[in-house]
Design a protein around this motif. Structure first.
Motif, PDB file in Angstrom:
ATOM      1  N   VAL A  34       7.720  -4.415  -8.649  1.00 54.81           N
ATOM      2  CA  VAL A  34       7.142  -4.372  -7.406  1.00 54.81           C
ATOM      3  C   VAL A  34       5.453  -4.122  -7.449  1.00 54.81           C
ATOM      4  CG1 VAL A  34       6.708  -4.046  -5.076  1.00 54.81           C
ATOM      5  CG2 VAL A  34       8.961  -4.369  -5.946  1.00 54.81           C
ATOM      6  N   THR A  35       4.526  -4.948  -7.371  1.00 52.57           N
ATOM      7  CA  THR A  35       3.028  -4.542  -7.435  1.00 52.57           C
ATOM      8  C   THR A  35       2.622  -4.533  -5.705  1.00 52.57           C
ATOM      9  OG1 THR A  35       2.790  -5.104  -9.467  1.00 52.57           O
ATOM     10  CG2 THR A  35       0.841  -4.897  -8.146  1.00 52.57           C
ATOM     11  N   ILE A  36       2.041  -3.450  -5.187  1.00 46.98           N
ATOM     12  CA  ILE A  36       1.639  -3.728  -3.835  1.00 46.98           C
ATOM     13  C   ILE A  36       0.280  -3.508  -3.994  1.00 46.98           C
ATOM     14  CG2 ILE A  36       1.509  -2.616  -1.308  1.00 46.98           C
ATOM     15  CD1 ILE A  36       4.228  -1.681  -1.623  1.00 46.98           C
ATOM     16  N   LEU A  37      -0.796  -4.281  -3.354  1.00 43.23           N
ATOM     17  CA  LEU A  37      -2.155  -3.921  -3.158  1.00 43.23           C
ATOM     18  C   LEU A  37      -2.251  -3.779  -1.651  1.00 43.23           C
ATOM     19  CD1 LEU A  37      -1.745  -7.030  -4.946  1.00 43.23           C
ATOM     20  CD2 LEU A  37      -4.220  -6.219  -5.594  1.00 43.23           C
ATOM     21  N   ASP A  38      -3.534  -2.952  -1.566  1.00 49.00           N
ATOM     22  CA  ASP A  38      -3.834  -2.444  -0.071  1.00 49.00           C
ATOM     23  C   ASP A  38      -5.343  -2.030  -0.255  1.00 49.00           C
ATOM     24  OD1 ASP A  38      -2.328  -1.869   2.847  1.00 49.00           O
ATOM     25  OD2 ASP A  38      -4.276  -0.887   2.580  1.00 49.00           O
ATOM     26  N   LYS A  39      -5.973  -2.227   0.694  1.00 46.74           N
ATOM     27  CA  LYS A  39      -7.428  -1.719   0.806  1.00 46.74           C
ATOM     28  C   LYS A  39      -7.426  -0.345   1.021  1.00 46.74           C
ATOM     29  CE  LYS A  39      -8.808  -2.908   5.324  1.00 46.74           C
ATOM     30  NZ  LYS A  39      -9.594  -3.691   6.377  1.00 46.74           N
ATOM     31  N   SER A  40      -6.333   0.464   1.512  1.00 49.49           N
ATOM     32  CA  SER A  40      -6.534   1.866   1.970  1.00 49.49           C
ATOM     33  C   SER A  40      -5.993   2.563   0.757  1.00 49.49           C
ATOM     34  CB  SER A  40      -5.767   1.931   3.218  1.00 49.49           C
ATOM     35  OG  SER A  40      -5.340   3.360   3.233  1.00 49.49           O
ATOM     36  N   ALA A  41      -6.876   3.633   0.143  1.00 52.81           N
ATOM     37  CA  ALA A  41      -6.338   4.329  -0.983  1.00 52.81           C
ATOM     38  C   ALA A  41      -5.442   5.297  -0.210  1.00 52.81           C
ATOM     39  CB  ALA A  41      -7.614   5.063  -1.429  1.00 52.81           C
ATOM     40  N   ASP A  42      -5.506   5.698   1.037  1.00 48.75           N
ATOM     41  CA  ASP A  42      -4.636   6.718   1.407  1.00 48.75           C
ATOM     42  C   ASP A  42      -3.148   6.019   1.507  1.00 48.75           C
ATOM     43  OD1 ASP A  42      -6.125   8.752   1.673  1.00 48.75           O
ATOM     44  OD2 ASP A  42      -6.858   8.623   3.672  1.00 48.75           O
ATOM     45  N   ARG A  43      -3.131   4.548   1.913  1.00 39.79           N
ATOM     46  CA  ARG A  43      -1.901   3.980   2.166  1.00 39.79           C
ATOM     47  C   ARG A  43      -1.307   3.903   0.787  1.00 39.79           C
ATOM     48  NH1 ARG A  43       1.802   3.356   6.086  1.00 39.79           N
ATOM     49  NH2 ARG A  43       3.251   1.998   5.287  1.00 39.79           N
ATOM     50  N   LEU A  44      -2.266   3.668  -0.275  1.00 42.30           N
ATOM     51  CA  LEU A  44      -1.527   3.234  -1.586  1.00 42.30           C
ATOM     52  C   LEU A  44      -1.038   4.851  -2.332  1.00 42.30           C
ATOM     53  CD1 LEU A  44      -4.168   1.118  -3.027  1.00 42.30           C
ATOM     54  CD2 LEU A  44      -1.965   0.395  -2.225  1.00 42.30           C
ATOM     55  N   ARG A  45      -1.533   5.939  -1.737  1.00 39.03           N
ATOM     56  CA  ARG A  45      -1.001   7.271  -2.313  1.00 39.03           C
ATOM     57  C   ARG A  45       0.337   7.499  -1.741  1.00 39.03           C
ATOM     58  NH1 ARG A  45      -6.375   9.007  -0.860  1.00 39.03           N
ATOM     59  NH2 ARG A  45      -7.427   8.699  -2.959  1.00 39.03           N
ATOM     60  N   TYR A  46       0.411   7.009  -0.273  1.00 42.14           N
ATOM     61  CA  TYR A  46       1.562   7.351   0.464  1.00 42.14           C
ATOM     62  C   TYR A  46       2.740   6.461  -0.023  1.00 42.14           C
ATOM     63  CZ  TYR A  46       4.934   6.219   4.498  1.00 42.14           C
ATOM     64  OH  TYR A  46       6.211   6.014   4.995  1.00 42.14           O
ATOM     65  N   LEU A  47       2.262   5.273  -0.469  1.00 40.33           N
ATOM     66  CA  LEU A  47       3.339   4.025  -1.090  1.00 40.33           C
ATOM     67  C   LEU A  47       3.650   4.666  -2.259  1.00 40.33           C
ATOM     68  CD1 LEU A  47       1.722   0.735   0.008  1.00 40.33           C
ATOM     69  CD2 LEU A  47       3.804   1.825   0.880  1.00 40.33           C
ATOM     70  N   ASP A  48       2.958   5.102  -2.952  1.00 45.56           N
ATOM     71  CA  ASP A  48       3.219   5.819  -4.594  1.00 45.56           C
ATOM     72  C   ASP A  48       4.202   6.940  -4.267  1.00 45.56           C
ATOM     73  OD1 ASP A  48       2.556   5.691  -7.529  1.00 45.56           O
ATOM     74  OD2 ASP A  48       2.287   7.908  -6.617  1.00 45.56           O
ATOM     75  N   ASP A  49       4.037   7.781  -3.142  1.00 42.01           N
ATOM     76  CA  ASP A  49       4.767   8.897  -3.006  1.00 42.01           C
ATOM     77  C   ASP A  49       6.328   8.431  -2.776  1.00 42.01           C
ATOM     78  OD1 ASP A  49       3.239  10.815  -3.578  1.00 42.01           O
ATOM     79  OD2 ASP A  49       2.612  11.387  -1.468  1.00 42.01           O
ATOM     80  N   ILE A  50       6.147   7.386  -1.636  1.00 37.76           N
ATOM     81  CA  ILE A  50       7.762   7.487  -0.879  1.00 37.76           C
ATOM     82  C   ILE A  50       8.629   6.440  -2.023  1.00 37.76           C
ATOM     83  CG2 ILE A  50       7.073   7.405   1.332  1.00 37.76           C
ATOM     84  CD1 ILE A  50       7.323   4.428   1.598  1.00 37.76           C
ATOM     85  N   PHE A  51       7.843   5.719  -3.060  1.00 32.91           N
ATOM     86  CA  PHE A  51       8.670   4.914  -3.784  1.00 32.91           C
ATOM     87  C   PHE A  51       8.683   5.666  -5.119  1.00 32.91           C
ATOM     88  CE2 PHE A  51       7.434   1.294  -0.879  1.00 32.91           C
ATOM     89  CZ  PHE A  51       8.734   1.062  -0.633  1.00 32.91           C
TER      90      PHE A  51
END
Ligand SMILES: NC(=O)C1=CN([C@@H]2O[C@H](COP(=O)(O)OP(=O)(O)OC[C@H]3O[C@@H](n4cnc5c(N)ncnc54)[C@H](O)[C@@H]3O)[C@@H](O)[C@H]2O)C=CC1
Ligand SMILES: CC(=O)C(=O)O
Length: 372
Positions: free
Chosen positions: A194-211
């Protein structure tokens, strides 16, 4: 107040806007609830269950609209419903007006008090009446993608998880909010990469943490989107700018680089879609078309196909707001709750949601200007 619930008429829309528990709560608060004959059957709720909870059943949608001060629905009204609006009537439902100029005009002309589930927004930015359906649609996007990747369904004949010795599918998700996170959960669970793209760096940090770093995160920009789209076996569109038309982030040129038989599920279609080659809304009855060799799925009411889950998940969150509107009247309810005020899209013939007005090129009137 008299609350009316018509049967949904969108293709394969099996949800209903109220459950017997909701009827009981509204009746206990002193209100009357009228429901169209068999409106709940698609969700497995009978007239008798509604009657037992205190509702009255009316034969047609026209009867329900004529009787009610507030109409509760699931999906946006369709053209046969426009003539049924009454001046000053409250309409509480998903509206998705940004891609719907005709509906917006009808609501303005009839001076409907149009409160959209999807733009009610809490101070932390979350969208409490959209979230449960986004959870459903995000999870469904992966099972639908898996189905259409099968060869007999038109796909490239690929198992999402691969098998030992054969690599898994590449699932690319644009937008890492509620839909994106739920899609990622399912895709990971099935063994895809899975690859996720988002424009929010904070959201990407959160996703990296929870996964736990087990998914790839990328900043959303046209360069990275082009790279990710090229390698996707399943591409899921899941962006949202609340109230606004979805930005077309995936261009036709990008789609042309995809492998034949790969699949696009554009969940953001209810806000107009984020993929340029999605040029029409599809239905559960006829859910896909193929363009540039890629299977396109663009159903705007995905949760309507799993109503036993969706009706209950939706009404869990809509009922407290419906009770507030019924108990206080819409004006006091809106004055006392900023989140609900953000749900008011059309009032007194004017568009009061800036994102909707901007998307449709219509004048924007702040709600406060009308309320005084
Ligand atoms: N087709 C259907 O049946 C259904 C469609 N939806 C729709 O799915 C869409 C997504 O909903 P949610 O996940 O609840 O929204 P959300 O607000 O939770 O997430 C949206 C995400 O998109 C991101 N985003 C915005 N602009 C972006 C850009 N340029 N590039 C990358 N990311 C960007 C935001 O940062 C946010 O993380 C909405 O349009 C919603 O209405 C939801 C349920 C059912
Ligand atoms: C949110 C939406 O479009 C739906 O639940 O159908």
């Amino acid at each position: 107040m008299i609350i009316g619930v018509p049967k949904e008429i969108k293709n394969n829309e099996n949800r209903v806007a109220i459950t017997p528990a909701g009827v009981e709560a509204l009746v206990a608060a002193g209100h009357k609830v009228v429901i169209e004959n068999n409106a709940g059957l698609g969700s497995g709720i009978t007239n008798e269950e509604y009657i037992k909870a205190g509702a009255e059943i009316l034969p047609t949608a026209a009867d329900v609209f004529a009787a009610a001060d507030m109409i509760m629905k699931v999906k946006e009204p369709l053209p046969p419903e426009y003539p049924l609006f009454k001046e000053g009537q409250i309409l509480f439902t998903y509206l998705h007006l940004a891609p719907e100029p005709e509906l917006t005009r009808a609501l303005m002309e009839k001076k409907v008090v149009a409160i959209a589930y999807e733009t009610i927004q809490l101070p932390n930015g979350s969208l409490p009446l959209l979230t449960p359906m986004s959870e459903v649609a995000g999870r469904m996007a992966v099972q639908i993608g898996a189905r259409f990747l099968e060869k007999p369904q038109g796909g490239r004949g690929m198992l999402l998880g691969g098998v030992p010795g054969v690599p898994p599918a590449e699932v690319v998700i644009i937008g890492g909010g509620v839909v994106g996170t739920n899609a990622a959960k399912m895709a990971m669970g099935m063994g895809a990469h899975v690859t996720i793209l988002d424009k929010s760096a904070d959201r990407l940090r959160y996703l990296d943490d929870i996964f736990f770093g087990k998914i790839t995160t990328m900043m959303s920009n046209s360069y990275n989107i082009a790279e990710a789209v090229k390698k996707a076996d399943l591409l899921i569109g899941a962006v949202l700018i609340p109230g606004a038309r979805a930005p077309k982030l995936v261009t036709e040129e990008m789609v042309k680089t995809m492998k034949p038989g790969s699949v696009i599920v554009d969940v953001a279609i209810d806000q107009g879609g984020c993929v340029e080659t999605i040029d029409r809304v599809t239905t559960h009855q006829d859910p896909i078309y193929v363009k540039h060799g890629v299977v396109h799925y663009a159903v705007a009411n995905m949760p309507g196909a799993v109503p036993r889950t969706s009706t209950f998940a939706l009404t869990n969150v809509t009922l407290p707001y419906a009770l507030a509107i019924a108990n206080k009247g819409w004006e006091r309810a809106v004055r006392e709750d900023r989140a609900l005020a953000l749900g008011v899209n059309v009032l007194d013939g004017k568009v009061t949601c800036k994102a909707v007005a901007d998307s449709l090129g219509l004048p924007y009137t702040p709600l406060e200007e009308i309320l005084g």
